[in-house]
Enzyme design. Structure first.
Site, PDB file in Angstrom:
ATOM      1  N   GLU A 245      -0.780  -2.959  -2.774  1.00  0.00           N
ATOM      2  CA  GLU A 245      -0.816  -4.150  -1.922  1.00  0.00           C
ATOM      3  C   GLU A 245      -0.414  -3.687  -0.528  1.00  0.00           C
ATOM      4  O   GLU A 245       0.760  -3.440  -0.273  1.00  0.00           O
ATOM      5  CB  GLU A 245       0.170  -5.211  -2.440  1.00  0.00           C
ATOM      6  CG  GLU A 245      -0.138  -5.733  -3.825  1.00  0.00           C
ATOM      7  CD  GLU A 245      -1.417  -6.554  -3.881  1.00  0.00           C
ATOM      8  OE1 GLU A 245      -1.907  -7.002  -2.823  1.00  0.00           O
ATOM      9  OE2 GLU A 245      -1.941  -6.734  -4.991  1.00  0.00           O
ATOM     10  N   CYS A 279       2.472  -9.665   5.729  1.00  0.00           N
ATOM     11  CA  CYS A 279       1.226  -8.930   5.476  1.00  0.00           C
ATOM     12  C   CYS A 279       0.017  -9.835   5.643  1.00  0.00           C
ATOM     13  O   CYS A 279      -1.011  -9.421   6.149  1.00  0.00           O
ATOM     14  CB  CYS A 279       1.242  -8.326   4.083  1.00  0.00           C
ATOM     15  SG  CYS A 279       1.587  -9.531   2.799  1.00  0.00           S
TER      16      CYS A 279
HETATM   17  P1  NAD Z   1       6.148   1.378   4.066  1.00  0.00           P
HETATM   18  O1  NAD Z   1       4.836   1.862   3.595  1.00  0.00           O
HETATM   19  O2  NAD Z   1       6.798   2.071   5.191  1.00  0.00           O
HETATM   20  O3  NAD Z   1       7.224   1.444   2.873  1.00  0.00           O
HETATM   21  C1  NAD Z   1       7.041   0.735   1.684  1.00  0.00           C
HETATM   22  C2  NAD Z   1       7.841   1.396   0.574  1.00  0.00           C
HETATM   23  O4  NAD Z   1       7.283   2.674   0.286  1.00  0.00           O
HETATM   24  C3  NAD Z   1       9.304   1.644   0.922  1.00  0.00           C
HETATM   25  O5  NAD Z   1      10.091   1.341  -0.206  1.00  0.00           O
HETATM   26  C4  NAD Z   1       9.331   3.141   1.218  1.00  0.00           C
HETATM   27  O6  NAD Z   1      10.582   3.734   0.994  1.00  0.00           O
HETATM   28  C5  NAD Z   1       8.308   3.641   0.235  1.00  0.00           C
HETATM   29  N1  NAD Z   1       7.702   4.943   0.564  1.00  0.00           N
HETATM   30  C6  NAD Z   1       7.527   5.506   1.780  1.00  0.00           C
HETATM   31  N2  NAD Z   1       6.898   6.701   1.654  1.00  0.00           N
HETATM   32  C7  NAD Z   1       6.658   6.884   0.332  1.00  0.00           C
HETATM   33  C8  NAD Z   1       6.021   7.927  -0.422  1.00  0.00           C
HETATM   34  N3  NAD Z   1       5.493   8.999   0.157  1.00  0.00           N
HETATM   35  N4  NAD Z   1       5.934   7.777  -1.756  1.00  0.00           N
HETATM   36  C9  NAD Z   1       6.442   6.675  -2.369  1.00  0.00           C
HETATM   37  N5  NAD Z   1       7.059   5.664  -1.697  1.00  0.00           N
HETATM   38  C10 NAD Z   1       7.168   5.780  -0.360  1.00  0.00           C
HETATM   39  O7  NAD Z   1       5.964  -0.174   4.346  1.00  0.00           O
HETATM   40  P2  NAD Z   1       7.030  -1.204   4.933  1.00  0.00           P
HETATM   41  O8  NAD Z   1       7.226  -0.939   6.373  1.00  0.00           O
HETATM   42  O9  NAD Z   1       8.226  -1.255   4.059  1.00  0.00           O
HETATM   43  O10 NAD Z   1       6.276  -2.590   4.731  1.00  0.00           O
HETATM   44  C11 NAD Z   1       5.420  -3.136   5.682  1.00  0.00           C
HETATM   45  C12 NAD Z   1       3.988  -2.999   5.243  1.00  0.00           C
HETATM   46  O11 NAD Z   1       3.841  -3.620   3.973  1.00  0.00           O
HETATM   47  C13 NAD Z   1       2.999  -3.702   6.142  1.00  0.00           C
HETATM   48  O12 NAD Z   1       1.875  -2.893   6.326  1.00  0.00           O
HETATM   49  C14 NAD Z   1       2.623  -4.941   5.355  1.00  0.00           C
HETATM   50  O13 NAD Z   1       1.363  -5.471   5.676  1.00  0.00           O
HETATM   51  C15 NAD Z   1       2.689  -4.431   3.971  1.00  0.00           C
HETATM   52  N6  NAD Z   1       2.871  -5.521   3.013  1.00  0.00           N
HETATM   53  C16 NAD Z   1       1.830  -5.837   2.199  1.00  0.00           C
HETATM   54  C17 NAD Z   1       1.954  -6.888   1.313  1.00  0.00           C
HETATM   55  C18 NAD Z   1       0.833  -7.249   0.387  1.00  0.00           C
HETATM   56  O14 NAD Z   1       1.093  -7.960  -0.581  1.00  0.00           O
HETATM   57  N7  NAD Z   1      -0.391  -6.817   0.601  1.00  0.00           N
HETATM   58  C19 NAD Z   1       3.141  -7.620   1.264  1.00  0.00           C
HETATM   59  C20 NAD Z   1       4.177  -7.263   2.110  1.00  0.00           C
HETATM   60  C21 NAD Z   1       4.025  -6.207   2.980  1.00  0.00           C
END
Ligand code: NAD
Length: 502
Positions: A245, A279
């Site tokens: 997502e 998002c």
């Molecule tokens: P992010 O990708 O920076 O981090 C998300 C999670 O992934 C965190 O827990 C982080 O620690 C982890 N992570 C980072 N690198 C990783 C790796 N290499 N392997 C495994 N895990 C890793 O995102 P964010 O800044 O926390 O969230 C914002 C983003 O989330 C925005 O792009 C937003 O649109 C999206 N989002 C999407 C939805 C949806 O349902 N489609 C909902 C909420 C947020």
């Protein structure tokens, strides 16, 4: 916007949770390394045997008890969400309310969605009974973002649990305390369950990456598209299935026959609520030329009075993740360089980690402010020459998450032309609050769905069972005892079954 790339990514073993409004330290957590992650998954694997063997009614009881525990602790939880994420307490309560709705839906509907189903074996296999059963996968690893720190990961957690899986959850490094509170409430509500049905592991991207490699049966990720791609690549090594997502750049189409006041109200809130860190928030608007002036004036009128802050009267809070402020600034500057005009605010709206609402009109469609996810309290509004142009521009984006349409007579018709996962007609984000509706996107917005029956099926494996009830003499198709007369008969039957469609 990968949090792993920020300066916050610590190399030592301690994660510090910080209040984004004050900079104060809220708590510290031990970072779980590869070994600790594997131990958590092993414990979950053991617990999954007990949890997965419970009846649907028993799992429902445990999940609903969790709901009641969350209600009992709601004040403390909303205080924590306010402190760690920055959003106003009322917004925190609305987020909790949505999570409770989803937990209840998953608990109450799991049996209906997943119970074994008898399917038709078809004419040639009429001596068989055929059953389609849905089994839990085992252990599901959930990796969450910080923007809706409970609601969003819960879309995977509650549904995976209801389907009989144990869950190991890695909350965002920006919402570690909230994630741990959420899981602790499950344990407190259900002390008789083995430890490990729903646990958390803490840390930055490296801990999430260790979870992907840990041997879990599925990874359910919510976060940025860039991180989603890294996770999918890592999961490919072990063929671990993924649910992704990711980001969005949602458009709202405002037709000539729209209720302009209602559309403006929804756009103002959808673009700036939660500091625009949603998002499926409103990032782009395409408005018919006959109502554009009125709509822009009305959105501006509403947003002029909307102010961020950390006090009780604030409409929304600070930017949760410090690095995001620079992205928002870059997008505003890029929009203005590319022919756009700010009708409210501008670069000066950025005040440290608080950003006041910004409305940008007629920005070039190729600029970052229109093409990329901004994730801030800004919105671009473009005047279009009718619905065909609005649909074409709305669909012309690498993301395909949510969308909205405002039209009194043609809402559904326009919605069906949008190349996205979800659309609200005469509202924004309505789909996210209806538990029975799956949520997710296409293209760079991800793979798979959370919520509803499809979101439950994501966390199961189909098990097909074919039971031969009796043998038909001379009709042993799957045997060396097959006779020539059987083949003669089949050569007559097959054309009758499949060869008559001209
Ligand atoms: P992010 O990708 O920076 O981090 C998300 C999670 O992934 C965190 O827990 C982080 O620690 C982890 N992570 C980072 N690198 C990783 C790796 N290499 N392997 C495994 N895990 C890793 O995102 P964010 O800044 O926390 O969230 C914002 C983003 O989330 C925005 O792009 C937003 O649109 C999206 N989002 C999407 C939805 C949806 O349902 N489609 C909902 C909420 C947020």
């Amino acid at each position: 916007m990968s949090a792993t790339d920020t300066a916050l990514d610590k190399r030592d073993d301690t994660l510090i949770s910080v209040n984004p409004a004050t900079g104060d330290t809220l708590a510290t957590y031990r970072i779980d390394d590869e070994e600790a992650v594997r131990a958590a998954v092993a414990k979950a694997r053991t617990a999954s045997a007990t949890w997965g063997a419970l009846s649907y009614a028993e799992r429902k009881k445990h999940l609903l008890r969790w709901n009641s525990k969350l209600v009992e602790k709601s004040e403390a939880l909303c205080d924590l969400i306010h402190a760690e994420n920055g959003k106003p307490r009322d917004d925190a309560f609305l987020e909790l309310m949505l999570a409770l709705e989803h937990i209840a839906w998953a608990a109450k509907n799991a049996e209906k969605v997943l119970k074994p189903k008898k399917v038709s074996p078809g004419a040639l296999m009429a001596n068989f009974a055929a059953y389609l059963e849905q089994r839990p996968m085992g252990v599901v690893g959930v990796i969450g973002p910080w923007n809706y720190p409970i609601y969003t990961p819960n879309g995977s957690i509650a549904y995976a649990l209801a389907a009989g899986n144990a869950v190991v959850f890695k909350p965002s490094e920006f919402s570690t305390g909230i994630g741990n509170f959420f899981a602790a409430a499950f344990r407190e509500a259900n002390p008789e369950l083995p430890d490990g049905v729903f646990t958390t592991i803490n840390g930055y991207g490296a801990t999430g990456a260790a979870l992907v490699r840990s041997g879990v049966d599925k990874i359910a990720f919510t976060g940025s598209t860039a991180t989603g791609k890294k996770i999918m690549a890592a999961a490919a090594e072990t063929l671990t299935p993924v649910l992704l997502e990711c980001g969005g750049k949602d458009a709202v189409i405002v037709a000539a026959d729209a209720d302009i006041k209602a559309a403006a109200d929804a756009i103002a809130w959808g673009a700036t609520g939660n500091s625009g860190q949603t998002c499926a928030g409103v990032e782009r608007v395409y408005v018919d030329k006959s109502v554009a002036t009125e709509l822009i004036a009305e959105v501006k009128r509403i947003l002029t009075d909307i102010k961020p802050g950390s006090g009780e009267k604030a409409n929304y809070g600070p930017m949760t993740m410090p690095g995001q402020v620079d992205i928002v600034r870059r997008h505003i500057e890029d929009a203005l360089k590319n022919g756009g005009k700010a009708v409210l605010g501008g670069p000066e709206s950025i005040k440290d980690n608080y950003i006041e609402p910004v409305i940008l009109v007629d920005v070039d469609e190729s600029s970052d402010a229109v093409a990329e996810e901004t994730f801030g309290p800004t919105v671009t509004i473009r005047t279009v020459d009718g619905i065909d142009e609005a649909v074409r521009l709305a669909n012309n984006n690498k993301y395909g998450l949510g969308s909205a349409v405002y039209s009194k007579k043609h809402g559904l018709e326009i919605a069906r032309r949008l190349a996205v996962g979800c659309t609200s007609v005469n509202s924004v984000l309505g789909f996210a609050a209806i538990a029975a509706l799956p949520f997710g996107g296409t293209r760079d917005s991800g793979i798979g769905r959370i919520h509803g029956a499809p979101g439950m099926l994501e966390f199961t494996q189909p098990h097909s069972i074919a039971v031969q009830r009796f043998t038909i003499p001379g009709m042993a198709l799957l045997s060396y005892s097959r006779t020539e007369s059987t083949m003669k008969l089949l050569r007559k039957v097959v054309p009758l079954l499949h060869g008559r469609n001209k």
